[in-house]
Design a protein around this motif. Sequence first.
Motif, PDB file in Angstrom:
ATOM      1  N   VAL A 123       0.867  -1.279  -0.096  1.00 41.22           N
ATOM      2  CA  VAL A 123       0.023  -0.035  -0.047  1.00 41.22           C
ATOM      3  C   VAL A 123       0.889   1.203  -0.135  1.00 41.22           C
ATOM      4  N   VAL A 124       2.100   1.137   0.348  1.00 39.23           N
ATOM      5  CA  VAL A 124       3.060   2.438   0.489  1.00 39.23           C
ATOM      6  C   VAL A 124       2.966   3.059  -0.796  1.00 39.23           C
ATOM      7  N   PRO A 125       3.150   2.813  -2.006  1.00 37.45           N
ATOM      8  CA  PRO A 125       3.166   3.473  -3.254  1.00 37.45           C
ATOM      9  C   PRO A 125       1.719   4.368  -3.258  1.00 37.45           C
ATOM     10  N   LEU A 126       0.671   3.988  -2.774  1.00 37.74           N
ATOM     11  CA  LEU A 126      -0.427   4.642  -2.680  1.00 37.74           C
ATOM     12  C   LEU A 126      -0.494   5.859  -1.558  1.00 37.74           C
ATOM     13  N   LEU A 127       0.048   5.045  -0.467  1.00 33.85           N
ATOM     14  CA  LEU A 127       0.147   6.164   0.582  1.00 33.85           C
ATOM     15  C   LEU A 127       1.227   7.454   0.207  1.00 33.85           C
ATOM     16  N   LEU A 128       2.277   7.276  -0.664  1.00 34.39           N
ATOM     17  CA  LEU A 128       3.096   8.091  -0.955  1.00 34.39           C
ATOM     18  C   LEU A 128       2.436   9.137  -1.851  1.00 34.39           C
ATOM     19  N   ALA A 129       1.715   8.602  -3.049  1.00 33.92           N
ATOM     20  CA  ALA A 129       0.968   9.502  -3.780  1.00 33.92           C
ATOM     21  C   ALA A 129      -0.060  10.104  -3.007  1.00 33.92           C
ATOM     22  N   TRP A 130      -0.716   9.773  -1.996  1.00 32.08           N
ATOM     23  CA  TRP A 130      -1.766  10.545  -1.029  1.00 32.08           C
ATOM     24  C   TRP A 130      -1.005  11.566  -0.512  1.00 32.08           C
ATOM     25  N   THR A 131       0.371  11.210   0.026  1.00 34.14           N
ATOM     26  CA  THR A 131       0.919  12.312   0.850  1.00 34.14           C
ATOM     27  C   THR A 131       1.238  13.601  -0.216  1.00 34.14           C
ATOM     28  N   CYS A 132       1.683  13.022  -1.402  1.00 37.97           N
ATOM     29  CA  CYS A 132       2.248  14.188  -2.241  1.00 37.97           C
ATOM     30  C   CYS A 132       1.123  14.783  -3.140  1.00 37.97           C
ATOM     31  N   LYS A 133      -0.221  14.151  -2.772  1.00 37.14           N
ATOM     32  CA  LYS A 133      -1.322  14.852  -3.751  1.00 37.14           C
ATOM     33  C   LYS A 133      -1.140  14.553  -5.185  1.00 37.14           C
ATOM     34  N   SER A 134      -0.641  13.383  -5.430  1.00 36.72           N
ATOM     35  CA  SER A 134      -0.388  13.080  -6.896  1.00 36.72           C
ATOM     36  C   SER A 134      -1.666  13.115  -7.720  1.00 36.72           C
ATOM     37  N   GLU A 135      -1.733  13.431  -8.955  1.00 39.81           N
ATOM     38  CA  GLU A 135      -3.004  13.379  -9.831  1.00 39.81           C
ATOM     39  C   GLU A 135      -2.750  12.268 -10.782  1.00 39.81           C
ATOM     40  N   LYS A 158      14.531   8.958   5.690  1.00 38.97           N
ATOM     41  CA  LYS A 158      13.323   9.493   6.160  1.00 38.97           C
ATOM     42  C   LYS A 158      11.914   9.161   5.597  1.00 38.97           C
ATOM     43  N   LEU A 159      12.046   8.808   4.433  1.00 44.51           N
ATOM     44  CA  LEU A 159      10.666   8.781   3.681  1.00 44.51           C
ATOM     45  C   LEU A 159      10.336   7.169   4.142  1.00 44.51           C
ATOM     46  N   GLN A 160      11.225   6.186   4.309  1.00 42.63           N
ATOM     47  CA  GLN A 160      10.907   4.905   4.825  1.00 42.63           C
ATOM     48  C   GLN A 160      10.166   4.998   6.279  1.00 42.63           C
ATOM     49  N   ILE A 161      10.722   5.839   7.049  1.00 46.11           N
ATOM     50  CA  ILE A 161      10.321   6.159   8.401  1.00 46.11           C
ATOM     51  C   ILE A 161       8.844   6.778   8.527  1.00 46.11           C
ATOM     52  N   ALA A 162       8.729   7.924   7.567  1.00 49.90           N
ATOM     53  CA  ALA A 162       7.512   8.615   7.493  1.00 49.90           C
ATOM     54  C   ALA A 162       6.211   7.541   6.919  1.00 49.90           C
ATOM     55  N   MET A 163       6.740   6.550   6.134  1.00 51.42           N
ATOM     56  CA  MET A 163       5.700   5.631   5.538  1.00 51.42           C
ATOM     57  C   MET A 163       5.441   4.741   6.362  1.00 51.42           C
ATOM     58  N   ASP A 164       6.231   4.312   7.236  1.00 50.31           N
ATOM     59  CA  ASP A 164       5.972   3.244   8.385  1.00 50.31           C
ATOM     60  C   ASP A 164       5.070   3.946   9.431  1.00 50.31           C
ATOM     61  N   ASP A 165       5.279   5.135   9.848  1.00 53.73           N
ATOM     62  CA  ASP A 165       4.695   5.929  10.988  1.00 53.73           C
ATOM     63  C   ASP A 165       3.096   5.982  10.262  1.00 53.73           C
ATOM     64  N   LEU A 166       3.153   6.241   8.828  1.00 54.85           N
ATOM     65  CA  LEU A 166       1.691   6.316   8.476  1.00 54.85           C
ATOM     66  C   LEU A 166       0.860   5.255   8.216  1.00 54.85           C
ATOM     67  N   SER A 167       1.400   3.968   7.897  1.00 53.52           N
ATOM     68  CA  SER A 167       0.943   2.757   7.778  1.00 53.52           C
ATOM     69  C   SER A 167       0.527   2.431   9.258  1.00 53.52           C
ATOM     70  N   ARG A 168       1.166   2.499  10.217  1.00 52.86           N
ATOM     71  CA  ARG A 168       0.728   2.159  11.631  1.00 52.86           C
ATOM     72  C   ARG A 168      -0.496   2.970  11.889  1.00 52.86           C
ATOM     73  N   LEU A 169      -0.443   4.547  11.540  1.00 54.25           N
ATOM     74  CA  LEU A 169      -1.671   5.005  11.943  1.00 54.25           C
ATOM     75  C   LEU A 169      -2.999   4.584  11.428  1.00 54.25           C
ATOM     76  N   LEU A 170      -2.954   4.477  10.010  1.00 53.68           N
ATOM     77  CA  LEU A 170      -4.068   4.231   9.272  1.00 53.68           C
ATOM     78  C   LEU A 170      -4.579   2.586   9.534  1.00 53.68           C
ATOM     79  N   TYR A 171      -3.589   1.695   9.806  1.00 53.80           N
ATOM     80  CA  TYR A 171      -3.702   0.154   9.932  1.00 53.80           C
ATOM     81  C   TYR A 171      -3.848  -0.262  11.183  1.00 53.80           C
ATOM     82  N   SER A 172      -3.577   0.337  12.146  1.00 53.84           N
ATOM     83  CA  SER A 172      -3.666   0.154  13.451  1.00 53.84           C
ATOM     84  C   SER A 172      -4.821  -0.524  13.857  1.00 53.84           C
ATOM     85  N   SER A 173      -4.900  -1.746  14.999  1.00 55.72           N
ATOM     86  CA  SER A 173      -6.041  -2.487  15.181  1.00 55.72           C
ATOM     87  C   SER A 173      -7.298  -1.582  16.035  1.00 55.72           C
ATOM     88  N   SER A 174      -6.389  -0.347  16.760  1.00 55.52           N
ATOM     89  CA  SER A 174      -7.213   0.614  17.441  1.00 55.52           C
ATOM     90  C   SER A 174      -8.017   1.437  16.568  1.00 55.52           C
TER      91      SER A 174
END
Length: 326
Positions: A123-135, A158-174
Amino acid sequence: MPPKRKRTAEEPADATTATKKRATKAAPAATTRKTRGDMSNSTPVSVPPAASSKASAPAKPPKTAPPPKAAAAQPVPVKEPEYTLTRLNETFAHYADPNNQKMMSTEGLQRLFEDAEISMEGVVPLLLAWTCKSEEFGVITLDEWSNLRDLRVDTPRKLQIAMDDLSRLLYSSSTHIPAPLAAVKKKKGKKPEPEPEPEPLTEQGIDVERKAAAARQKFKEFYMFCFTLMKNSEARVLDMETATVTWSVVLQEKFTIVARLQEFIQAHPSYKAVNKDLWTMTLEFCYAAENKDLMNWNDDESWPSMLDEFVAWEKSRRPEDVEMAS
């Protein structure tokens, strides 16, 4: 009969001499036996024990505890340099298309992901596109890349760290909280069943629920962005093949029911496309139906026809459960 001889003075001496000779022959035994005279007039002599035929073994040194093993050396984390806008632009230029320095194409993204040790399959390529607001999927322009400044990202690490943090935020069980009733549309003429009174939340519980609700809202924004990104810019619908692939990447990790929904779509090739309403309600359906038995699904709730038919198909696959439920 011969006459007896008288004892002469020399005989006692001879007898004494003979006695001494006999005593000399018995000398070994005399070392342990003493005459009465000897015992009264001399000190006892102890006989040393016989020497052992084997030499005594040398004494072993006392055992000592082995020295403690040295702890394995921990890798020293590499400290990333401070963020700078110049480095952000230099990183983009390093992966930019050779024919267009203001665009990063799919080949450049692949090299970037390899250097950042990120898989292109998830899912990370989609997360990066969303972060960059790609068209356009698979392409990032220089202007879109500049949106990473909000995350202070200017290197692949730094990109790897940022995408890991974003994945945990969106896909955490909480973030798996039940769908609110307001998100479910009701049919006219039918009243919803009253909901039980919720238990009061503690301050900590309110904070957790607030964070979960915020994460869920962020996930919905990301999910809706994917619909716009993956369809043709002029089209109003997303073709079913692209929709099912995107659902598998975006939703299947979060909701187990998506795998069964895809199986239903494959068994019913009459579904050709997904409009925005069906795309939106599919996410709400996943929140509402996750970890629930569809045999007891409430038919009063209004869903797109494809989702209603999916529930009916699920029930028909287990006729024995239908008999037990009735």
